[in-house]
Design a protein around this motif. Structure first.
Motif, PDB file in Angstrom:
ATOM      1  N   ASP A  20     -53.796  34.555  68.687  1.00  0.00           N
ATOM      2  CA  ASP A  20     -54.719  35.365  67.891  1.00  0.00           C
ATOM      3  C   ASP A  20     -56.151  35.225  68.406  1.00  0.00           C
ATOM      4  O   ASP A  20     -56.534  34.198  68.972  1.00  0.00           O
ATOM      5  CB  ASP A  20     -54.640  34.913  66.432  1.00  0.00           C
ATOM      6  CG  ASP A  20     -55.221  35.944  65.468  1.00  0.00           C
ATOM      7  OD1 ASP A  20     -55.303  37.133  65.848  1.00  0.00           O
ATOM      8  OD2 ASP A  20     -55.583  35.554  64.350  1.00  0.00           O
ATOM      9  N   ASN A  21     -56.927  36.271  68.224  1.00  0.00           N
ATOM     10  CA  ASN A  21     -58.362  36.276  68.541  1.00  0.00           C
ATOM     11  C   ASN A  21     -58.620  35.930  70.002  1.00  0.00           C
ATOM     12  O   ASN A  21     -59.438  35.054  70.317  1.00  0.00           O
ATOM     13  CB  ASN A  21     -59.125  35.296  67.635  1.00  0.00           C
ATOM     14  CG  ASN A  21     -59.039  35.696  66.167  1.00  0.00           C
ATOM     15  OD1 ASN A  21     -59.296  36.846  65.820  1.00  0.00           O
ATOM     16  ND2 ASN A  21     -58.663  34.758  65.323  1.00  0.00           N
ATOM     17  N   VAL A  43     -47.648  41.178  69.232  1.00  0.00           N
ATOM     18  CA  VAL A  43     -48.879  41.464  68.490  1.00  0.00           C
ATOM     19  C   VAL A  43     -48.551  42.066  67.126  1.00  0.00           C
ATOM     20  O   VAL A  43     -49.121  41.671  66.094  1.00  0.00           O
ATOM     21  CB  VAL A  43     -49.784  42.408  69.304  1.00  0.00           C
ATOM     22  CG1 VAL A  43     -50.927  42.944  68.445  1.00  0.00           C
ATOM     23  CG2 VAL A  43     -50.339  41.687  70.523  1.00  0.00           C
ATOM     24  N   GLU A  44     -47.617  43.002  67.096  1.00  0.00           N
ATOM     25  CA  GLU A  44     -47.244  43.648  65.832  1.00  0.00           C
ATOM     26  C   GLU A  44     -46.505  42.676  64.919  1.00  0.00           C
ATOM     27  O   GLU A  44     -46.793  42.596  63.708  1.00  0.00           O
ATOM     28  CB  GLU A  44     -46.372  44.861  66.112  1.00  0.00           C
ATOM     29  CG  GLU A  44     -45.965  45.624  64.857  1.00  0.00           C
ATOM     30  CD  GLU A  44     -45.141  46.854  65.153  1.00  0.00           C
ATOM     31  OE1 GLU A  44     -44.833  47.601  64.188  1.00  0.00           O
ATOM     32  OE2 GLU A  44     -44.781  47.068  66.325  1.00  0.00           O
ATOM     33  N   GLY A  47     -48.993  39.966  63.782  1.00  0.00           N
ATOM     34  CA  GLY A  47     -50.268  40.461  63.258  1.00  0.00           C
ATOM     35  C   GLY A  47     -51.466  39.914  64.001  1.00  0.00           C
ATOM     36  O   GLY A  47     -52.499  39.594  63.391  1.00  0.00           O
ATOM     37  N   LEU A  48     -51.364  39.824  65.330  1.00  0.00           N
ATOM     38  CA  LEU A  48     -52.433  39.229  66.127  1.00  0.00           C
ATOM     39  C   LEU A  48     -53.613  40.180  66.292  1.00  0.00           C
ATOM     40  O   LEU A  48     -53.435  41.395  66.441  1.00  0.00           O
ATOM     41  CB  LEU A  48     -51.909  38.833  67.510  1.00  0.00           C
ATOM     42  CG  LEU A  48     -50.723  37.872  67.568  1.00  0.00           C
ATOM     43  CD1 LEU A  48     -50.384  37.558  69.017  1.00  0.00           C
ATOM     44  CD2 LEU A  48     -51.010  36.603  66.788  1.00  0.00           C
ATOM     45  N   ASP A  49     -54.805  39.609  66.272  1.00  0.00           N
ATOM     46  CA  ASP A  49     -56.024  40.342  66.632  1.00  0.00           C
ATOM     47  C   ASP A  49     -56.263  40.086  68.115  1.00  0.00           C
ATOM     48  O   ASP A  49     -56.755  39.025  68.493  1.00  0.00           O
ATOM     49  CB  ASP A  49     -57.205  39.861  65.793  1.00  0.00           C
ATOM     50  CG  ASP A  49     -58.474  40.675  66.063  1.00  0.00           C
ATOM     51  OD1 ASP A  49     -58.388  41.695  66.785  1.00  0.00           O
ATOM     52  OD2 ASP A  49     -59.534  40.280  65.553  1.00  0.00           O
ATOM     53  N   LEU A  50     -55.885  41.031  68.943  1.00  0.00           N
ATOM     54  CA  LEU A  50     -55.925  40.838  70.387  1.00  0.00           C
ATOM     55  C   LEU A  50     -56.607  42.022  71.044  1.00  0.00           C
ATOM     56  O   LEU A  50     -56.366  43.182  70.691  1.00  0.00           O
ATOM     57  CB  LEU A  50     -54.504  40.669  70.931  1.00  0.00           C
ATOM     58  CG  LEU A  50     -54.347  40.452  72.440  1.00  0.00           C
ATOM     59  CD1 LEU A  50     -53.238  39.433  72.709  1.00  0.00           C
ATOM     60  CD2 LEU A  50     -54.000  41.766  73.150  1.00  0.00           C
ATOM     61  N   ILE A  51     -57.453  41.731  72.022  1.00  0.00           N
ATOM     62  CA  ILE A  51     -58.095  42.752  72.842  1.00  0.00           C
ATOM     63  C   ILE A  51     -57.579  42.603  74.265  1.00  0.00           C
ATOM     64  O   ILE A  51     -57.510  41.491  74.795  1.00  0.00           O
ATOM     65  CB  ILE A  51     -59.629  42.606  72.818  1.00  0.00           C
ATOM     66  CG1 ILE A  51     -60.175  42.876  71.414  1.00  0.00           C
ATOM     67  CG2 ILE A  51     -60.280  43.555  73.825  1.00  0.00           C
ATOM     68  CD1 ILE A  51     -61.656  42.592  71.278  1.00  0.00           C
ATOM     69  N   LYS A  69     -54.809  47.290  71.616  1.00  0.00           N
ATOM     70  CA  LYS A  69     -56.241  47.608  71.646  1.00  0.00           C
ATOM     71  C   LYS A  69     -56.766  47.263  73.041  1.00  0.00           C
ATOM     72  O   LYS A  69     -56.854  46.092  73.405  1.00  0.00           O
ATOM     73  CB  LYS A  69     -56.997  46.813  70.582  1.00  0.00           C
ATOM     74  CG  LYS A  69     -58.485  47.119  70.545  1.00  0.00           C
ATOM     75  CD  LYS A  69     -59.190  46.304  69.470  1.00  0.00           C
ATOM     76  CE  LYS A  69     -60.687  46.606  69.457  1.00  0.00           C
ATOM     77  NZ  LYS A  69     -61.405  45.788  68.424  1.00  0.00           N
TER      78      LYS A  69
END
Length: 229
Positions: A20-21, A43-44, A47-51, A69
């Protein structure tokens, strides 16, 4: 197992580096194209916040299609982890890359990464760089032939302009690729320094002292090699 199955066998270990992040560098080529859907699923699912930042237009398209993203490399100031393939891997984790023609962008993102991880099947491991694969060199279209002739004059190599469907291959940067047949066991550090100072050479396919870990699928299972192990 065939080469595709060997590549797939490396993915669990590669996905363990994704958290995450984080900013993730996503490479290019057949291995990474198989990996991208697995990244999107993780990621789905978690629920990861990934760029992500991608090393080629093709990878960018595939990643966005899978809902990741993706941003431009100029929109980030670092890359936490980069995951990419390779065309050759030697015993010191030095690489030849660029079989897909994305070597410049790969080098930008892989060099930015705090950790650069290579995933490959065992056919990519070699005793020395250039043993089985030509060395890609990205060059300007304006003087490509002059560069090719100069290299052949100075070094014991054959410089071949890469073609695709009977027309010159064009990189995402709008340049040509010269594929160098290395007839001798050449010192990659010296060869890179020679090539990179030729006017019109953008970058070489030597990735030296950049990878920290290689995850290699073999018939005997997945083997993980660390730099200077």
């Amino acid at each position: 197992m065939d080469s595709k199955q060997l590549k797939l066998s490396t993915f669990d270990d590669a996905l363990n580096h994704i958290h995450d992040n984080m900013v993730l560098g996503i490479g290019s080529g057949s291995t990474i194209e198989l990996l991208v859907p697995k990244i999107a699923d993780k990621v789905e699912r978690e629920g990861l916040d990934l760029i992500g930042v991608c090393t080629s237009n093709k990878t960018d398209y595939i990643a966005k299609e899978r809902g990741l993203k993706i941003v431009d490399v100029n929109d980030v100031d670092h890359v936490d982890v980069a995951i990419d393939g390779a065309d050759e891997i030697d015993g010191h984790l030095n690489l030849i890359k660029g079989g897909g023609g994305a070597l410049f962008r790969e080098k930008v993102i892989d060099s930015m990464a705090r950790k650069f991880i290579v995933v490959a099947d065992e056919s990519k491991t070699v005793d020395y760089l250039g043993q089985t694969f030509k060395l890609p060199v990205e060059v300007d279209k304006f003087n490509w032939l002059l560069i090719a002739k100069r290299i052949e004059k100075d070094k014991n190599v054959k410089a071949i302009r890469r073609m695709a469907d009977d027309v010159p291959f064009i990189t995402d940067n709008g340049n040509y690729i010269l594929d160098l047949v290395l007839y001798d066991k050449i010192n990659p550090y010296e060869m890179h320094e020679y090539l990179i100072h030729l006017i019109g050479v953008l970058e070489t396919g030597y990735f030296l002292d950049t990878a920290e870990e290689a995850i290699v699928g073999t018939q005997d299972g997945v083997k993980i090699q660390y730099k200077d192990e």
